[in-house]
Design a protein around this motif. Structure first.
Motif, PDB file in Angstrom:
ATOM      1  N   ARG A  63       0.854  -1.190   0.000  1.00 45.96           N
ATOM      2  CA  ARG A  63       0.000   0.000   0.000  1.00 45.96           C
ATOM      3  C   ARG A  63       0.888   1.238   0.000  1.00 45.96           C
ATOM      4  O   ARG A  63       1.980   1.238   0.565  1.00 45.96           O
ATOM      5  CB  ARG A  63      -0.895   0.015   1.228  1.00 45.96           C
ATOM      6  N   LEU A  64       0.380   2.290  -0.646  1.00 43.73           N
ATOM      7  CA  LEU A  64       1.120   3.535  -0.739  1.00 43.73           C
ATOM      8  C   LEU A  64       0.540   4.588   0.187  1.00 43.73           C
ATOM      9  O   LEU A  64      -0.642   4.551   0.522  1.00 43.73           O
ATOM     10  CB  LEU A  64       1.093   4.049  -2.184  1.00 43.73           C
ATOM     11  N   ASP A  65       1.371   5.547   0.554  1.00 44.18           N
ATOM     12  CA  ASP A  65       0.952   6.700   1.344  1.00 44.18           C
ATOM     13  C   ASP A  65       1.154   7.945   0.498  1.00 44.18           C
ATOM     14  O   ASP A  65       1.574   7.869  -0.654  1.00 44.18           O
ATOM     15  CB  ASP A  65       1.793   6.806   2.624  1.00 44.18           C
ATOM     16  N   GLY A  66       0.896   9.088   1.062  1.00 42.20           N
ATOM     17  CA  GLY A  66       1.132  10.356   0.376  1.00 42.20           C
ATOM     18  C   GLY A  66       0.151  10.597  -0.747  1.00 42.20           C
ATOM     19  O   GLY A  66      -1.035  10.302  -0.622  1.00 42.20           O
ATOM     20  N   LYS A  67       0.650  11.118  -1.871  1.00 37.36           N
ATOM     21  CA  LYS A  67      -0.247  11.501  -2.966  1.00 37.36           C
ATOM     22  C   LYS A  67      -0.927  10.311  -3.627  1.00 37.36           C
ATOM     23  O   LYS A  67      -1.914  10.467  -4.320  1.00 37.36           O
ATOM     24  CB  LYS A  67       0.502  12.336  -4.012  1.00 37.36           C
ATOM     25  N   ARG A  68      -0.420   9.105  -3.417  1.00 35.89           N
ATOM     26  CA  ARG A  68      -1.049   7.908  -3.983  1.00 35.89           C
ATOM     27  C   ARG A  68      -1.705   7.052  -2.895  1.00 35.89           C
ATOM     28  O   ARG A  68      -1.872   5.851  -3.057  1.00 35.89           O
ATOM     29  CB  ARG A  68      -0.017   7.087  -4.749  1.00 35.89           C
ATOM     30  N   GLN A  69      -2.103   7.690  -1.802  1.00 37.88           N
ATOM     31  CA  GLN A  69      -2.776   6.961  -0.733  1.00 37.88           C
ATOM     32  C   GLN A  69      -4.056   6.351  -1.283  1.00 37.88           C
ATOM     33  O   GLN A  69      -4.744   6.942  -2.106  1.00 37.88           O
ATOM     34  CB  GLN A  69      -3.094   7.894   0.424  1.00 37.88           C
ATOM     35  N   GLY A  70      -4.369   5.141  -0.860  1.00 38.42           N
ATOM     36  CA  GLY A  70      -5.538   4.431  -1.374  1.00 38.42           C
ATOM     37  C   GLY A  70      -5.191   3.550  -2.565  1.00 38.42           C
ATOM     38  O   GLY A  70      -6.062   2.944  -3.169  1.00 38.42           O
ATOM     39  N   LYS A  71      -3.910   3.483  -2.903  1.00 35.58           N
ATOM     40  CA  LYS A  71      -3.433   2.651  -4.007  1.00 35.58           C
ATOM     41  C   LYS A  71      -2.453   1.619  -3.453  1.00 35.58           C
ATOM     42  O   LYS A  71      -1.877   1.793  -2.388  1.00 35.58           O
ATOM     43  CB  LYS A  71      -2.704   3.490  -5.070  1.00 35.58           C
ATOM     44  N   ALA A  72      -2.279   0.550  -4.206  1.00 37.73           N
ATOM     45  CA  ALA A  72      -1.290  -0.470  -3.854  1.00 37.73           C
ATOM     46  C   ALA A  72      -0.502  -0.801  -5.114  1.00 37.73           C
ATOM     47  O   ALA A  72      -1.030  -0.705  -6.228  1.00 37.73           O
ATOM     48  CB  ALA A  72      -1.965  -1.716  -3.309  1.00 37.73           C
ATOM     49  N   ILE A  73       0.752  -1.190  -4.938  1.00 34.30           N
ATOM     50  CA  ILE A  73       1.607  -1.534  -6.073  1.00 34.30           C
ATOM     51  C   ILE A  73       2.225  -2.911  -5.885  1.00 34.30           C
ATOM     52  O   ILE A  73       2.408  -3.375  -4.763  1.00 34.30           O
ATOM     53  CB  ILE A  73       2.729  -0.500  -6.292  1.00 34.30           C
ATOM     54  N   THR A  74       2.521  -3.542  -7.014  1.00 33.88           N
ATOM     55  CA  THR A  74       3.213  -4.831  -7.034  1.00 33.88           C
ATOM     56  C   THR A  74       4.261  -4.764  -8.124  1.00 33.88           C
ATOM     57  O   THR A  74       3.927  -4.546  -9.293  1.00 33.88           O
ATOM     58  CB  THR A  74       2.233  -5.987  -7.352  1.00 33.88           C
ATOM     59  N   LEU A  75       5.525  -4.922  -7.771  1.00 32.33           N
ATOM     60  CA  LEU A  75       6.614  -4.889  -8.742  1.00 32.33           C
ATOM     61  C   LEU A  75       6.578  -6.155  -9.590  1.00 32.33           C
ATOM     62  O   LEU A  75       6.615  -7.260  -9.064  1.00 32.33           O
ATOM     63  CB  LEU A  75       7.967  -4.777  -8.037  1.00 32.33           C
ATOM     64  N   ILE A  76       6.482  -5.991 -10.914  1.00 29.54           N
ATOM     65  CA  ILE A  76       6.452  -7.133 -11.832  1.00 29.54           C
ATOM     66  C   ILE A  76       7.889  -7.567 -12.115  1.00 29.54           C
ATOM     67  O   ILE A  76       8.702  -6.765 -12.566  1.00 29.54           O
ATOM     68  CB  ILE A  76       5.789  -6.753 -13.169  1.00 29.54           C
ATOM     69  N   THR A  77       8.196  -8.831 -11.856  1.00 29.57           N
ATOM     70  CA  THR A  77       9.546  -9.317 -12.168  1.00 29.57           C
ATOM     71  C   THR A  77       9.528 -10.622 -12.942  1.00 29.57           C
ATOM     72  O   THR A  77      10.227 -10.756 -13.928  1.00 29.57           O
ATOM     73  CB  THR A  77      10.393  -9.515 -10.888  1.00 29.57           C
ATOM     74  N   THR A  78       8.741 -11.596 -12.509  1.00 30.03           N
ATOM     75  CA  THR A  78       8.806 -12.916 -13.147  1.00 30.03           C
ATOM     76  C   THR A  78       7.446 -13.476 -13.546  1.00 30.03           C
ATOM     77  O   THR A  78       7.380 -14.574 -14.073  1.00 30.03           O
ATOM     78  CB  THR A  78       9.470 -13.936 -12.206  1.00 30.03           C
ATOM     79  N   ASN A  79       6.384 -12.748 -13.327  1.00 25.84           N
ATOM     80  CA  ASN A  79       5.047 -13.240 -13.630  1.00 25.84           C
ATOM     81  C   ASN A  79       4.909 -13.479 -15.137  1.00 25.84           C
ATOM     82  O   ASN A  79       5.058 -12.553 -15.931  1.00 25.84           O
ATOM     83  CB  ASN A  79       4.003 -12.234 -13.159  1.00 25.84           C
ATOM     84  N   PRO A  80       4.627 -14.715 -15.560  1.00 31.18           N
ATOM     85  CA  PRO A  80       4.566 -15.005 -17.004  1.00 31.18           C
ATOM     86  C   PRO A  80       3.462 -14.253 -17.739  1.00 31.18           C
ATOM     87  O   PRO A  80       3.597 -13.965 -18.920  1.00 31.18           O
ATOM     88  CB  PRO A  80       4.339 -16.514 -17.061  1.00 31.18           C
ATOM     89  N   HIS A  81       2.382 -13.885 -17.063  1.00 29.53           N
ATOM     90  CA  HIS A  81       1.297 -13.144 -17.705  1.00 29.53           C
ATOM     91  C   HIS A  81       1.736 -11.739 -18.111  1.00 29.53           C
ATOM     92  O   HIS A  81       1.182 -11.148 -19.031  1.00 29.53           O
ATOM     93  CB  HIS A  81       0.079 -13.038 -16.785  1.00 29.53           C
ATOM     94  N   TYR A  82       2.709 -11.202 -17.402  1.00 26.41           N
ATOM     95  CA  TYR A  82       3.162  -9.836 -17.644  1.00 26.41           C
ATOM     96  C   TYR A  82       4.574  -9.802 -18.227  1.00 26.41           C
ATOM     97  O   TYR A  82       5.316  -8.853 -18.002  1.00 26.41           O
ATOM     98  CB  TYR A  82       3.105  -9.031 -16.340  1.00 26.41           C
ATOM     99  N   HIS A  83       4.928 -10.815 -18.993  1.00 25.43           N
ATOM    100  CA  HIS A  83       6.295 -10.944 -19.513  1.00 25.43           C
ATOM    101  C   HIS A  83       6.786  -9.683 -20.224  1.00 25.43           C
ATOM    102  O   HIS A  83       7.935  -9.269 -20.058  1.00 25.43           O
ATOM    103  CB  HIS A  83       6.391 -12.153 -20.449  1.00 25.43           C
ATOM    104  N   ARG A  84       5.921  -9.055 -21.022  1.00 27.09           N
ATOM    105  CA  ARG A  84       6.333  -7.856 -21.767  1.00 27.09           C
ATOM    106  C   ARG A  84       6.708  -6.699 -20.846  1.00 27.09           C
ATOM    107  O   ARG A  84       7.364  -5.754 -21.273  1.00 27.09           O
ATOM    108  CB  ARG A  84       5.219  -7.395 -22.703  1.00 27.09           C
TER     109      ARG A  84
END
Length: 123
Positions: A63-84
């Motif tokens: 979860r993020l704070d500050g100006k992006r509060q209410g959002k969450a992020i996930t770093l894409i590294t090896t997920n085959p669905h998001y290969h590009r």
């Protein structure tokens, strides 16, 4: 489990660009097809050194704070669905330190899936 993005890495997201990731429909083994999916993401060009520091946070939701509060992020590294959108070469920049020494900073382009996680509360 609710994890908050570590404050020490907030600067990595300062120049993030909001983009949309479009996944085409997938044909499954049984012949059925999934629908096309669009996901919001943050695209960031970061120094290789910073990427190595955030690598342990990969594929986990924060979860993020500050100006992006209410959002969450996930770093894409090896997920085959998001290969590009796996980390890709972001080039390098040659610089000169105050001491006169030449050095090169290597960069990567990474994507973080961006989700809305605002929760409603009963009034």
């Amino acid at each position: 489990m609710r994890r908050t993005w570590p404050e020490e890495f907030n600067s990595i997201l300062n120049n993030a660009e909001e983009v949309t990731i479009d996944l085409p429909p997938i044909e499954h083994e049984d012949g059925s097809r999934s629908e096309a999916i669009s996901r919001k993401a943050l695209k960031v060009r970061i120094a290789m050194e910073d990427y190595e520091r955030i690598w342990p946070l990969a594929e986990m939701r924060y979860r993020l704070d500050g100006k992006r509060q209410g959002k969450a992020i996930t770093l894409i590294t090896t997920n085959p669905h998001y290969h590009r959108w796996h980390p890709a070469d972001g080039g390098s920049v040659d610089n000169v330190a105050d001491s006169g020494r030449h050095y090169t900073t290597k960069y990567l382009v990474v994507h973080f899936l961006l989700d809305d996680v605002r929760e409603t509360a009963a009034a």
